[in-house]
Design an enzyme around this catalytic site. Structure first.
Site, short mmCIF file in Angstrom:
data_model
loop_
_atom_site.label_atom_id
_atom_site.label_comp_id
_atom_site.label_asym_id
_atom_site.label_seq_id
_atom_site.Cartn_x
_atom_site.Cartn_y
_atom_site.Cartn_z
N ASP A 126 8.17 20.47 -17.12
CA ASP A 126 8.66 21.84 -17.34
C ASP A 126 8.53 22.29 -18.81
O ASP A 126 8.61 23.49 -19.09
CB ASP A 126 10.13 21.96 -16.93
CG ASP A 126 10.36 21.57 -15.47
OD1 ASP A 126 9.40 21.61 -14.69
OD2 ASP A 126 11.51 21.23 -15.13
N ARG A 161 -8.43 39.12 -0.89
CA ARG A 161 -7.00 38.89 -0.69
C ARG A 161 -6.25 38.80 -2.01
O ARG A 161 -6.85 38.51 -3.05
CB ARG A 161 -6.78 37.55 0.02
CG ARG A 161 -7.09 37.58 1.49
CD ARG A 161 -6.98 36.18 2.08
NE ARG A 161 -7.19 36.22 3.51
CZ ARG A 161 -7.57 35.19 4.23
NH1 ARG A 161 -7.83 34.03 3.67
NH2 ARG A 161 -7.71 35.31 5.54
N GLU A 221 8.82 29.04 -9.92
CA GLU A 221 9.82 28.83 -8.86
C GLU A 221 11.20 29.37 -9.23
O GLU A 221 12.00 29.68 -8.35
CB GLU A 221 9.93 27.34 -8.54
CG GLU A 221 10.40 26.50 -9.76
CD GLU A 221 10.56 25.03 -9.45
OE1 GLU A 221 10.32 24.60 -8.31
OE2 GLU A 221 10.92 24.28 -10.39
N ARG A 270 -1.70 35.93 0.67
CA ARG A 270 -1.41 34.55 1.11
C ARG A 270 -0.72 33.81 -0.02
O ARG A 270 -0.84 34.20 -1.18
CB ARG A 270 -2.71 33.81 1.46
CG ARG A 270 -3.45 34.42 2.61
CD ARG A 270 -2.66 34.28 3.91
NE ARG A 270 -3.25 35.11 4.95
CZ ARG A 270 -4.22 34.72 5.77
NH1 ARG A 270 -4.74 33.52 5.64
NH2 ARG A 270 -4.68 35.52 6.70
N GLN A 278 1.84 18.90 -8.71
CA GLN A 278 1.83 19.10 -10.17
C GLN A 278 2.38 17.91 -10.95
O GLN A 278 2.19 17.79 -12.15
CB GLN A 278 2.69 20.32 -10.55
CG GLN A 278 2.13 21.62 -10.06
CD GLN A 278 3.19 22.70 -9.94
OE1 GLN A 278 3.33 23.54 -10.83
NE2 GLN A 278 3.95 22.69 -8.86
N ARG A 279 3.12 17.04 -10.26
CA ARG A 279 3.76 15.91 -10.93
C ARG A 279 3.08 14.59 -10.62
O ARG A 279 3.37 13.59 -11.27
CB ARG A 279 5.22 15.82 -10.46
CG ARG A 279 6.16 16.43 -11.39
CD ARG A 279 7.58 16.47 -10.95
NE ARG A 279 8.10 15.43 -10.11
CZ ARG A 279 9.26 15.54 -9.45
NH1 ARG A 279 9.96 16.66 -9.56
NH2 ARG A 279 9.71 14.57 -8.71
O1 F6P Z 1 12.02 19.00 -13.64
C1 F6P Z 1 10.82 18.73 -12.99
C2 F6P Z 1 10.76 19.38 -11.65
O2 F6P Z 1 9.52 19.07 -11.07
C3 F6P Z 1 11.04 20.87 -11.61
O3 F6P Z 1 9.93 21.63 -12.02
C4 F6P Z 1 11.43 21.07 -10.17
O4 F6P Z 1 12.25 22.20 -9.99
C5 F6P Z 1 12.19 19.82 -9.87
O5 F6P Z 1 11.76 18.84 -10.79
C6 F6P Z 1 12.00 19.31 -8.47
O6 F6P Z 1 12.80 18.19 -8.30
P1 F6P Z 1 12.76 17.22 -7.04
O7 F6P Z 1 11.52 16.41 -7.14
O8 F6P Z 1 13.99 16.39 -7.18
O9 F6P Z 1 12.75 18.09 -5.83
#
Ligand code: F6P
Length: 346
Positions: A126, A161, A221, A270, A278-279
């Site tokens: 983040d 779109r 989000e 859409r 992303q992680r």
């Molecule tokens: O803090 C990192 C993050 O990926 C945020 O961007 C996201 O809101 C949150 O963690 C999601 O957390 P979890 O994996 O516990 O759902």
């Protein structure tokens, strides 16, 4: 010295690179390293594993964390005494805590109230930690989001779109703004500068009337659906439980925004929610290098006995700052960054 290392909060590309650097620097200086499993939970429950060269072999490019992570908050569960007791019983002299505002918030408080010998490393996709220019993991998340936007461009163009892309970022819009600028988004909605749904639709109409019949909208989000009437709504807030740090699980704003856009403009719309993609996976070279530099700095801070500090990036330099300063408030997207994005709206 026996040095503990833990990873807390959401996982993040580069965690293993930090662990590797802490272990390498500590072993080279004649010290031992112990992995504390699953964040603060590992200290509450006594979950330990010695980390040597064998354990860290090959982990530099690997996503996730080899020692696991949770969002356990010992202050919430009343288990600070067990953290202190397990730390003592394991014969630990110091701890490297790798985490974001929550994990490092606990570290800062333990240091302040218990003189706990801890140093911090700033982790989060983040990028919302103060006192450092960047956290590791952020570059990877922006890279993944940008690639997704690039891919969505071609399908958006083929079908005429609007494509809404929902990205992570919790209560800041760093990933949305940076990937939106890099990917050429036509509208970007973030928590810090909440343009209204009506304004977003006006930008899309302006663009479609002028020429291209497709658009990319990036929404963070944590953006609250905001209307000219003054109404504001954070999707999911009412219905979902919070974690031990009081955070609600976000996600879903993209769907609602897409519905609004389609209804108000008539453009077929859409949505793509990038979510944990992303992680996950391997860190970018930038994140591997940043994480490695942070890990070496954290080990050096421990060896110098400089507790209550956090490794940080200032310009090109790795420096140290206080954990208190780093966790005092969220680092939000400054208006000048959003202005860069805004110059390409519509
Ligand atoms: O803090 C990192 C993050 O990926 C945020 O961007 C996201 O809101 C949150 O963690 C999601 O957390 P979890 O994996 O516990 O759902």
């Amino acid at each position: 010295m026996r040095i503990g290392v833990l990873t807390g909060g959401g996982d993040c590309p580069g965690l293993n690179a930090v662990i590797r650097a802490v272990v390498r620097r500590s072993l080279a200086s004649g010290h031992e390293v112990v992995g504390v499993h699953e964040g603060w939970k590992g200290l509450v429950e006594g979950l330990f594993e010695p980390l040597g060269l064998r354990e860290i072999s090959g982990i530099l490019p690997r996503g996730g964390t080899i020692i696991g992570t949770t969002r356990t908050n010992p202050y919430k569960t009343g288990s600070v005494d067990r953290v202190l007791a397990n730390f003592r019983e394991a014969g630990l002299d110091a701890l490297v805590a790798i985490g974001g505002e929550d994990t490092l918030g606990v570290a800062a408080r333990l240091h302040r109230e218990e003189k706990f010998p801890v140093v911090g490393v700033p982790k989060t996709i983040d990028n919302d930690l103060s006192a450092t220019d960047y956290t590791f993991g952020f570059d990877t998340a922006v890279f993944i989001a940008t690639e997704a936007i690039d891919r969505l461009h071609t399908t958006a163009e083929s079908h005429n779109r609007v494509m809404v892309v929902e990205v992570m970022g919790r209560h800041t819009g760093w990933i949305a703004v940076m990937s939106g600028i890099a990917g050429g988004a036509d509208v970007i909605l973030i928590p810090e500068q909440p343009i209204t749904v009506e304004q977003a639709c006006a930008e899309l109409r302006r663009r479609h009337e002028r020429g291209p019949d497709f658009s990319i909208v990036v929404v963070s989000e944590g953006y609250e659906l905001t209307y000219e009437s003054g109404e504001r709504r954070l999707v999911g807030e009412e219905a979902r439980a919070t974690d031990q740090f009081g955070h609600v699980r976000l996600g879903g704003v993209g769907d609602e925004l897409a519905r609004e856009i389609e209804q108000r403009t008539g453009y077929e719309t859409r949505v793509t929610v990038l979510g944990h993609v992303q992680r996950g996976g391997t860190p970018t070279p930038h994140d591997r290098i940043l994480a490695t530099r942070y890990g070496l700095k954290a080990a050096d801070l421990v060896l110098e006995g400089r507790f209550g500090r956090m490794a940080a990036l200032h310009g090109d330099d790795i420096v140290d700052v206080s954990l208190e300063e780093a966790t005092a408030e969220l680092k939000t997207v400054p208006p000048h960054f959003y202005d860069v994005a805004r110059a390409f709206f519509g």
